[in-house]
Structures are given as C-alpha cells and as structure tokens.
Design a protein around this motif. Structure first.
Motif, short mmCIF file in Angstrom:
data_model
loop_
_atom_site.label_atom_id
_atom_site.label_comp_id
_atom_site.label_asym_id
_atom_site.label_seq_id
_atom_site.Cartn_x
_atom_site.Cartn_y
_atom_site.Cartn_z
N CYS A 42 -5.21 12.07 -1.82
CA CYS A 42 -5.28 10.64 -2.14
C CYS A 42 -5.28 9.85 -0.83
O CYS A 42 -5.19 10.44 0.24
CB CYS A 42 -4.10 10.22 -3.02
N SER A 43 -5.40 8.54 -0.93
CA SER A 43 -5.35 7.73 0.28
C SER A 43 -3.90 7.65 0.77
O SER A 43 -2.95 7.86 0.00
CB SER A 43 -5.93 6.34 0.03
N GLU A 62 -1.85 5.38 1.51
CA GLU A 62 -0.87 4.47 0.90
C GLU A 62 -0.34 4.98 -0.44
O GLU A 62 0.64 4.46 -0.95
CB GLU A 62 -1.41 3.04 0.77
N ASN A 63 -0.98 6.00 -1.00
CA ASN A 63 -0.49 6.55 -2.26
C ASN A 63 0.30 7.85 -2.08
O ASN A 63 0.72 8.47 -3.07
CB ASN A 63 -1.66 6.78 -3.23
N ASP A 108 -4.66 13.67 3.12
CA ASP A 108 -5.26 12.34 3.20
C ASP A 108 -6.72 12.45 2.75
O ASP A 108 -7.45 13.33 3.19
CB ASP A 108 -5.17 11.82 4.64
N ARG A 109 -7.10 11.51 1.89
CA ARG A 109 -8.46 11.51 1.33
C ARG A 109 -9.54 11.56 2.41
O ARG A 109 -10.60 12.17 2.23
CB ARG A 109 -8.57 10.23 0.50
N ARG A 110 -9.26 10.96 3.59
CA ARG A 110 -10.28 10.92 4.63
C ARG A 110 -10.55 12.30 5.23
O ARG A 110 -11.59 12.53 5.84
CB ARG A 110 -9.85 9.96 5.76
N ARG A 119 -9.76 1.71 -7.09
CA ARG A 119 -8.46 1.77 -6.40
C ARG A 119 -7.30 1.67 -7.38
O ARG A 119 -6.17 1.39 -6.99
CB ARG A 119 -8.35 0.65 -5.35
#
Ligand SMILES: NC(=O)c1ccc[n+]([C@@H]2O[C@H](COP(=O)([O-])OP(=O)(O)OC[C@H]3O[C@@H](n4cnc5c(N)ncnc54)[C@H](OP(=O)(O)O)[C@@H]3O)[C@@H](O)[C@H]2O)c1
Length: 325
Positions: free
Chosen positions: A184-185, A187-188, A202-204, A312
């Motif tokens: 996930c991103s 912040e989550n 991290d999603r990235r 989002r």
C-alpha cells in the motif's frame, strides 16, 4: 422515501437524490429501514459502466443498455427490519440486520427476499460499521479460502491492502493462519499493520520490493499487477489472484491451469448468505474489524462517488441515512 438515483451511466454527477415510492413487500420479502449504506468500488464501476472490454456488453445486457434498469445504486446496508411478508419466519420487525444486494441500498428503505444475503447484525457494532463489511469481507473470504485454498503457514501478499477489500483480506488471511505482507502507499502502512499485517511493502517499490519466490498467494485487489512481472515473486505452487481482470488474465488462468508453476486465478464473488453468516460470526468473535475511511450523508452521494473514483479510498465510504448510525 428518499433515494440516490441515476438513470444513465456516467461520472458521479449523473447521481441525484429523489423522492421515490416505498418498495412493496411481497410474501417472502423483508423491508429494511436503512440506517447506513456505502459506496463501494463496485457501485462506482456500475455507475460509470466501467469494466474490462470483454465484460462491457454482458454488463449492459444484465443491468441496462443505455442506463441502469434499476436506478437506485448501493450494495451494502445495515438497518432495522420494518415489515415482513406473510411467509417470512426468519426475521421480525425491529430486528437489526445487515447485508448485501446488487442494487438499491442507497435509499431510506430497501426490500430483500428473506433468503438473500441478509443476516442479524452482531452485537456491539454500529450500523455504520456493519454496513462497511459485506462487500470487502465476502470478496476477501471467498478468494482466500475458496479460490486460493489458503493453508496455515502460507505467505500472502495483499496488493491494495488499505482498500475496501484489502482491509479484510489482511485480517482474514491472518485469521486463516497466513504470514501477511501488505502492499500500500506509505501513509496507509500504520493502518494495515494495525489490522495484523506482518510486513508492509511501499506501493512505489512494485515487484522490486518483493523477494524472489517469497509468496504462496498474491491477492491483487486493485488490478495493478501483471502475472509476468510478479511471477518471480511467487513460490513454485503460488497463486496469483485477480479480483479485477480482463481477457488477458482469463487467458493466463487457462494457460497456467496445466503443468507446474504459479497459477493465475480470477472469478466473481456471489452475494452468498452462508458466507455472510460466517462473516457475521467472525465479527461477533472480534476476528474482523470494519474500517470506515470516510462518512457522508445521502445528500453528499456525488462527493462520495468522486472519492471512490479517486482510487484513494481507505476501507469503506459510509453513507448515513439516520443520524447517528
Ligand atoms: N471479482 C469480484 O467478484 C470482486 C469483488 C469485489 C471487488 N472486486 C474488485 O476489486 C477491486 C478493489 O475493490 P476495493 O473495494 O478494495 O477498491 P477500493 O477500496 O477503491 O481500493 C482503494 C485502494 O486501492 C489502493 N490502490 C489504488 N491504486 C493502487 C495501486 N496502483 N497499487 C496498489 N494499491 C492501489 C489504494 O491504496 P493506497 O492509497 O494505499 O495505495 C486505496 O486504498 C475493484 O476493482 C472491485 O471491482 C471484484
């Protein structure tokens, strides 16, 4: 009664709030005074008739060619039984219930058959919390337990772990005995760790964030992963599950169904009353925790759909029809 309505497919602005007749109660029907409903990713897709090309015609044949035949959207609901038909024995007026239908829940009243996916609300939950459960929890349970046949000790990667399905996939995979990694991103990350995820990617980072052969099950809730790109991250008997899929994934599923090596799997989740009853038991036992990321009133239905379209959404976007709910 007041209800959200859309008579054609399109952007969130096709939605209106209108006064419409109360749904009638047939002999096997239960009429629910809806206290809380939601806008799911499925509602937003259907509003826009947004689907993989291969499903475009079947969806319009099923729901309406130029616009939906049943104009009231909304799948999830929680509320109070207001009236029952002459042949209904399972429910009584005044009983708190929750459930899932295909359409019609974004309204003050909803009629469902008594053998549909409607069950008594577990104690200790608010209506808003109960309404936030069926869509995501059913999809997560069916894909992990029935499609992937998860066995304890397996390593599961949930892609889109903070979304409506993902928050339940993390919890159900843990409950079934898996080691769970959430993608996930950033912040989550705290949210998904709080739901039980053992590790977070991290999603990235994409496939680079996963170690080779590290996962027995990859559950992609958002349609962001490609089988070829992620194959190396799967164990030799790994299963790559696609909740959002098109022709490409269906061909993969056929091609990988023979021989050895990781498999691609996709399918549709039905609104199954027995599975929902199992979810109600998990809620009562404290195994599952609903996640409400945003709340709206019925009058704010357009804003709620815009939020879901943003991609989002965290957990569920709840619509309150009675305050407090
Ligand atoms: N096959 C079936 O029967 C079935 C059943 C239920 C649902 N579905 C499908 O499953 C999909 C997911 O449903 P949902 O309700 O969970 O959706 P959702 O709640 O709208 O998902 C939103 C989440 O997706 C994450 N996300 C968005 N883009 C991402 C990306 N590129 N990589 C990783 N995560 C991304 C976001 O998390 P971050 O902000 O943390 O990235 C956000 O929290 C929908 O397309 C739905 O139609 C299929």
């Amino acid at each position: 009664m007041r209800a959200a309505i859309h008579r054609r497919y399109g952007p969130p602005e096709v939605l209106r709030i209108e006064e419409v007749p109360m749904p009638s109660v047939g002999r096997r029907d239960v009429r629910v005074r809806v206290h809380a409903s939601t806008v799911t990713s499925g509602d937003a897709r259907l509003r826009a008739a947004r689907t993989a090309a291969i499903f475009a015609l079947p969806i319009r044949l099923a729901f309406g060619l130029r616009g939906p035949r049943r104009p009231i959207p909304g799948m999830e609901f929680a509320g109070e039984v207001e009236a029952v038909g002459a042949d209904v024995t399972r429910f009584r007026p005044g009983e708190a219930v929750f459930g899932i239908v295909t359409r019609g829940a974004n309204a003050e009243y909803l009629t469902v058959r008594d053998d549909a996916a409607i069950v008594p609300m577990p104690p200790g939950l608010t209506h808003a919390e109960a309404a936030a459960v069926p869509f995501g929890a059913l999809a997560a349970l069916v894909f992990l337990r029935d499609v992937a046949r998860l066995v304890p000790g397996e390593r599961v990667l949930v892609v889109g772990a903070a979304g409506g399905v993902g928050v339940f996939a993390v919890q159900i995979a843990k409950h079934l005995g898996a080691h769970v990694t959430a993608l996930c991103s950033a912040e989550n990350a705290a949210l998904v760790r709080g739901l039980g995820a053992d590790a977070v990617i991290d999603r990235r980072a994409g496939p680079n964030g996963a170690s080779a052969g590290g996962f027995d099950i990859l559950l992609d809730t958002v349609g962001e992963t490609r089988f070829a790109e992620w194959r190396a991250a799967l164990a030799p008997r790994g299963r790559h599950l696609f909740l959002s899929f098109g022709l490409g994934e269906m061909v993969r599923m056929v091609l990988t169904s023979v021989g050895h090596g990781p498999r691609a799997l996709c399918g549709f989740v039905a609104n199954d009353p027995a599975a929902l009853a199992g979810i109600a038991e998990m809620l009562a036992a404290g195994v599952l925790r609903p996640v409400i990321g945003s709340r709206y009133r019925l009058d704010d239905i357009v804003e709620a759909h815009r939020h879901v379209d943003s991609g989002r959404k965290r957990g569920s976007a709840v619509i309150s029809l009675i305050d407090p709910c």
